[in-house]
Design an enzyme around this catalytic site. Structure first.
Site, PDB file in Angstrom:
ATOM      1  N   GLN A   1       0.737  -1.328  -0.153  1.00  0.00           N
ATOM      2  CA  GLN A   1       0.027   0.059  -0.197  1.00  0.00           C
ATOM      3  C   GLN A   1       1.020   1.310  -0.083  1.00  0.00           C
ATOM      4  OE1 GLN A   1      -2.971  -2.093   3.026  1.00  0.00           O
ATOM      5  NE2 GLN A   1      -3.529  -0.067   2.607  1.00  0.00           N
TER       6      GLN A   1
ATOM      7  N   ARG B   1      -8.906  -0.519   7.852  1.00  0.00           N
ATOM      8  CA  ARG B   1     -10.132   0.571   7.049  1.00  0.00           C
ATOM      9  C   ARG B   1     -10.328   1.505   8.375  1.00  0.00           C
ATOM     10  NH1 ARG B   1     -14.283  -1.661   2.557  1.00  0.00           N
ATOM     11  NH2 ARG B   1     -14.568   0.593   1.495  1.00  0.00           N
ATOM     12  N   CYS B   2      -9.186   2.350   8.487  1.00  0.00           N
ATOM     13  CA  CYS B   2      -9.408   3.142   9.894  1.00  0.00           C
ATOM     14  C   CYS B   2      -8.155   3.968   9.875  1.00  0.00           C
ATOM     15  CB  CYS B   2      -9.486   2.278  11.040  1.00  0.00           C
ATOM     16  SG  CYS B   2      -8.752   2.647  12.513  1.00  0.00           S
TER      17      CYS B   2
ATOM     18  N   GLU C   1     -13.073   4.771   4.763  1.00  0.00           N
ATOM     19  CA  GLU C   1     -13.148   3.932   5.942  1.00  0.00           C
ATOM     20  C   GLU C   1     -14.321   4.464   6.865  1.00  0.00           C
ATOM     21  OE1 GLU C   1      -9.445   4.941   6.718  1.00  0.00           O
ATOM     22  OE2 GLU C   1      -9.516   6.377   8.383  1.00  0.00           O
TER      23      GLU C   1
END
Lengths: 166, 783
Positions: free
Chosen positions: B220, B367-368, B737
């Site tokens: 990522q 996702r945060c 997110e």
């Protein structure tokens, strides 16, 4: 840590049973799915067994060490080994006692710590599998002992609830 | 053919995703699709024990196995000074275990062979002699004075990693002392796993002739990975090329550096051949980036009418065996101090203790934005506890406590400056759209009949767009992002960005931004990411930071091009530069709308006919360091029915109203929201990674760790309000997110609301049917 225990009765004198169970060459072949037996000494032997729990299938290399606590009465076995990234550490206790009818009662208890994929994957299956293996082991033992004496009395085995699983 | 005006102003339109044709047709190129000549395969030997001393490792038989080229152990790495690697949280982590293992499935040895099958088979022949040690799985027990010390390499002989505080302790205590109402609730956010469809993997390809290492990796953050690799290996950065091809989902899981990556690189350096390592599903679930595992206690001091005064939070964070949590350096517990959420608390005090246990390390921001999920869940859950205590409807309680529109920019008691928001408007829209009043009436009727129906609200504030480099860095690397735009003579554009998408639709989103700024069609723009040899330096895609940071870079970079384009336009129109106007589609001379030139005309001129003295060409690079984070928000409402016979919770309706500022592509935003809600639903109802007391991981695959299918997933309803960020070049805030951050509390609040008549105040996630069934039976509810 999981605990399994049980007992069974053999219509043979205690000394005969003791000699049998203390002899790796005779007890070894009773281990279910045994592929190889390698006796190092009277108190230490190695086995290669086929194991399958759920989707994990393969061979386990186990080293068994026997320590007599009380001759002709009780002994301790330590079983260590593993395979396929999994490990088994077992402490088993055997206790022999005379029955009223002149036979022998064999009490056993086994504390097993299982780690690796088998413990993770087989969470729900492992107790069933363990019961199957112990039942098979004692069926084999009964059969082997019956060749020592044709008279084998009723036997019983049971698997206790694991002490803690979650 | 003339291009339609709407196509030249694509922002805010649901432009079809440019990447979909290749994904839908199976033409994506993932790590395991890449096969290089002479490539070898690696398999890792992992520990069956959660805690054990390594007495010896025997690799001789494995070395003799067919096809085996190399077996690496921790001792081999130690000889190269690579046995330990730095983590992202200022700790160090073993690459391959030396001395002892600290968690089940820890990497102990690496086997490299001609085929994957040979490597897997030979890994069985590496014999490790372990001596089991006492296992610590409970973080509270880990803090007890007689707990075994897990990390012998650390100077500090305790399992406490850090103690972190935010807010004003004294002022908070003061408000608590005099508060008419105090509520307290313990809340657990279980250990969960991002579970991307594609597990982690890499191919390390060291060229012995050129000395260049090409590293294909599921990353990522390719640039950050290159820098870390360079610092650890000693290879100069320009001799490392990191390529992150198509990535099958990240969700934070592909931010860290994992031991398998390092081993593959070492193996390729030693053997001079490409080495591929692809994780199995079990390896991914058990040993790479888990998330959450927070034990939280919150107390709210409030007035009798529910107006909040102060918030006090104490948290134990289980970080596993190494502190490899992905958090900015300054914030050991990430952005958890955003825990005051959407509410105007006068004071707050937050404490977090990070703890070592015998579990896999690597808490990632699943996702945060770095623990904002835990924070949002906690505050939204405890606000409901307060609502019940003071007897105020949870929607009304939230309205009473919202930070008001006119208070922005709002400084929170823990030090965050919220950029903009309109919480009342968002909640009002959500309540109206779902028909809140009618639902409450329906609920009352159902309750009278003995049926269990619940309505759960979550009005959360997110914090995304990490980050301004004055406050944010990871391992010292300041956080900003970049874009490089090259306009070719025919007006076609290649744009390269420092972020790296894993399915979010960057190729479309950024093309829209750039096309909008330049007056081109999105078809004219190709977006490339993920190759460090071509893309400008960036910090990567996670924590919903791509649009807030790289999106800003793309817009400002395009504006830089527009500046030059304007000069060329003046030359072509034969007017002064100050007389050139750009209407979003074309450049024209002021007051002479008939005399226009398009970006295509200008692009051609940039290479063929520039004004005298001007440098030819039309390209620009922009590194965008945002002035602040962005603070999207939302109001989510869940409606559930509970089956009294089975304890099963049916999510009847779920409405998500999001406010992520300017929307670039509504379809992509909606897709992001659907995906995030599905993950939030899974966390609330299905997912947990438990361990037994021996440290055996009990959820190692998708049989035990559930991932919702289309059948399980409720139908999502979505809507939005738009409150642009005042400091972002196009006002966009980021959304990826938000649904995962905001939804777990809505689900749990709904279930607790359904069970409230029984006196239930809280249930910990995951809400399995058996948990509800047990509660029902305990309260004498049967069917």
């Amino acid at each position: 840590m999981r605990t399994y225990q049980g007992d069974f009765v053999i219509d043979l004198p205690r000394q005969t049973v003791w000699e049998f169970v203390m002899d790796p060459q005779r007890v070894g072949p009773c281990v279910p799915d045994l592929l190889k037996l390698d006796v190092e000494s009277e108190t230490r032997f190695h086995t290669l067994v086929r194991v399958g729990v759920g989707p994990v299938r393969g061979k386990f290399n186990l080293t068994v060490e026997v320590a007599v606590t009380e001759p002709e009465e009780s002994a301790e076995l330590s079983v260590r080994g593993g395979g396929m990234g999994s490990r088994v550490d077992m402490k088993a206790k055997l206790n022999l006692s005379d029955t009223e009818s002149g036979g022998t009662k064999l009490d056993w208890r086994c504390d097993a710590a299982i780690s690796g994929p088998i413990a993770s994957l087989g969470g729900r299956m492992i107790d069933n599998e363990a019961r199957k293996i112990t039942e098979k082991l004692f069926a084999n033992l009964r059969e082997a002992l019956s060749s020592v004496s044709e008279q084998v009395a009723a036997t019983s085995t049971e698997t206790a609830e694991p002490e803690s699983t979650d | 053919m003339a291009v339609r005006q709407t196509e030249l102003r694509p922002l805010g339109k649901s432009v079809g995703r440019k990447e979909d044709p290749r994904f839908i047709r199976g033409k994506g190129r993932y790590i395991d699709d890449i096969v290089l000549p002479g490539m070898l395969y690696m398999c890792l030997v992992r520990s069956p024990y959660a805690h054990a001393r390594i007495k010896s490792i025997d690799t001789s038989e494995a070395m003799q196995a067919p096809g085996v080229k190399l077996v690496i152990t921790g001792e081999d790495l130690a000889a190269m000074n690579l046995a330990w690697m730095p983590t992202m949280a200022n700790d160090q982590q073993m690459v391959l275990a030396t001395g002892k293992v600290l968690y089940q499935y820890q990497e102990v040895a690496a086997v490299i062979a001609e085929t994957r099958e040979q490597a897997v088979d030979a890994a069985q022949l590496v014999y490790v002699d372990y001596e089991p040690l006492p296992v610590v799985v409970d973080p509270f027990k880990a803090l007890e004075p007689d707990a075994p010390i897990l990390r012998e390499d650390r100077e500090q002989k305790s399992n406490l990693i850090f103690h972190w505080e935010a807010g004003d302790k004294e002022a908070t205590e003061e408000l608590f002392r005099n508060a008419p109402v105090v509520v307290k609730q313990d809340v657990r956010f279980p250990r969960v796993h991002p579970s991307p469809l594609e597990p982690c993997g890499c191919i390390a390809d060291y060229n012995t002739a050129t000395g260049k290492l090409t590293w294909y990796v599921t990353s990522q953050a390719p640039h950050a990975h290159r820098t870390v690799l360079s610092l650890v290996s000693g290879l100069p950065e320009h001799q490392i090329r990191v390529i992150s091809p198509d990535v099958g989902g990240g969700f934070g899981n592909k931010v860290p550096v994992y031991p398998g990556y390092v081993c593959a690189v070492v193996a390729s350096l030693k053997l001079g051949r490409p080495v591929k390592w692809i994780e199995t599903r079990t390896e991914n679930t058990t040993s790479t980036g888990f998330a959450r595992d927070y034990h939280m206690t919150a107390e709210i001091a409030a007035e009798e009418d529910g107006r909040v005064l102060a918030l006090r939070v104490k948290t134990i964070a289980d970080h596993g065996a190494f502190d490899a949590a992905a958090d900015p350096s300054k914030f050991p517990a990430g952005l958890f101090s955003i825990v005051t959420g959407s509410y105007d608390f006068k004071e707050a005090f937050v404490e977090v203790d990070g703890v070592y246990t015998n579990k896999a390390p690597g808490g990632v921001a699943y996702r945060c934005s770095f623990r904002v999920t835990e924070a949002a869940y906690l505050i939204e859950r405890v606000m409901d506890v307060l609502a019940r205590r003071v007897g105020v409807d949870p929607a009304e309680l939230r309205k009473r406590n919202f930070i008001r529109k006119e208070q922005f920019p709002y400084k929170s008691p823990t030090g965050w400056t919220y950029d903009s928001g309109d919480y009342e408007k968002t909640l009002a829209l959500a309540l109206e759209k779902i028909g809140y009043e009618e639902l409450r009436k329906e609920q009352a009727e159902k309750r009278a009949r003995g049926e269990l129906m619940g309505i759960g609200i979550s009005t959360f504030t997110e914090v995304v767009g990490a980050g301004p480099s004055h406050t944010f860095d990871i391992m010292g690397i300041k956080m900003f992002d970049s874009a490089q735009i090259r306009v070719h003579p025919t007006g076609k554009v290649i744009a390269r960005l420092g972020v790296r998408h894993q399915g979010q639709g960057h190729e479309t989103t950024f093309a829209q931004i750039i096309a909008q700024e330049l007056g081109l069609s999105t078809d004219d723009v190709i977006v490339e990411e993920g190759d460090t040899d071509t893309a400008p330096y960036g910090l990567g895609t996670y924590a919903s930071r791509s649009t807030p940071t790289a999106g800003g870079a793309a817009a400002l970079c395009a504006r830089r091009i527009r500046e030059k384009a304007k000069k060329i336009a003046a030359h072509l129109l034969e007017v002064g530069e100050e007389d050139v106007v750009f209407d979003g589609v074309a450049f024209s001379a002021k007051g002479l709308a008939s005399r226009t030139v398009t970006m295509k005309d200008i692009a051609f001129a940039a290479y063929t006919n520039v004004p005298e003295g001007m440098e030819p060409g039309l390209e620009a690079t922009y590194y965008y360091d945002p002035p602040n984070l962005t603070f999207p928000h939302g109001a989510y409402i869940a409606v559930v029915d509970i089956d009294k016979g089975t304890g099963a919770v049916k999510v009847r309706r779920f409405l998500a109203v999001d406010d992520c500022g300017t929307v670039i592509n509504p379809m992509i935003v909606e897709g992001q929201v659907h995906g995030g809600l599905t993950e939030g639903f899974a966390i609330a109802f299905m997912q947990d990674i438990p361990f037994d007391e021996d440290g055996n991981c009990l959820a190692t695959n998708w049989m035990d760790y559930l991932v919702p299918t289309a059948l399980d997933t409720p139908k999502w309803e979505t809507d939005r309000t738009v409150t642009p960020s005042p400091h972002h070049p196009i006002g966009a805030k980021g959304v990826g997110e938000s649904p995962n951050v905001g939804s777990p509390a809505a689900f749990v609040n709904a279930v607790v609301d359904a069970l409230a008549p029984l006196g239930v105040e809280h249930i910990d996630m995951p809400i399995y049917p058996w948990k509800v069934w047990k509660i029902l039976r305990e309260h004498g509810v049967t069917e």
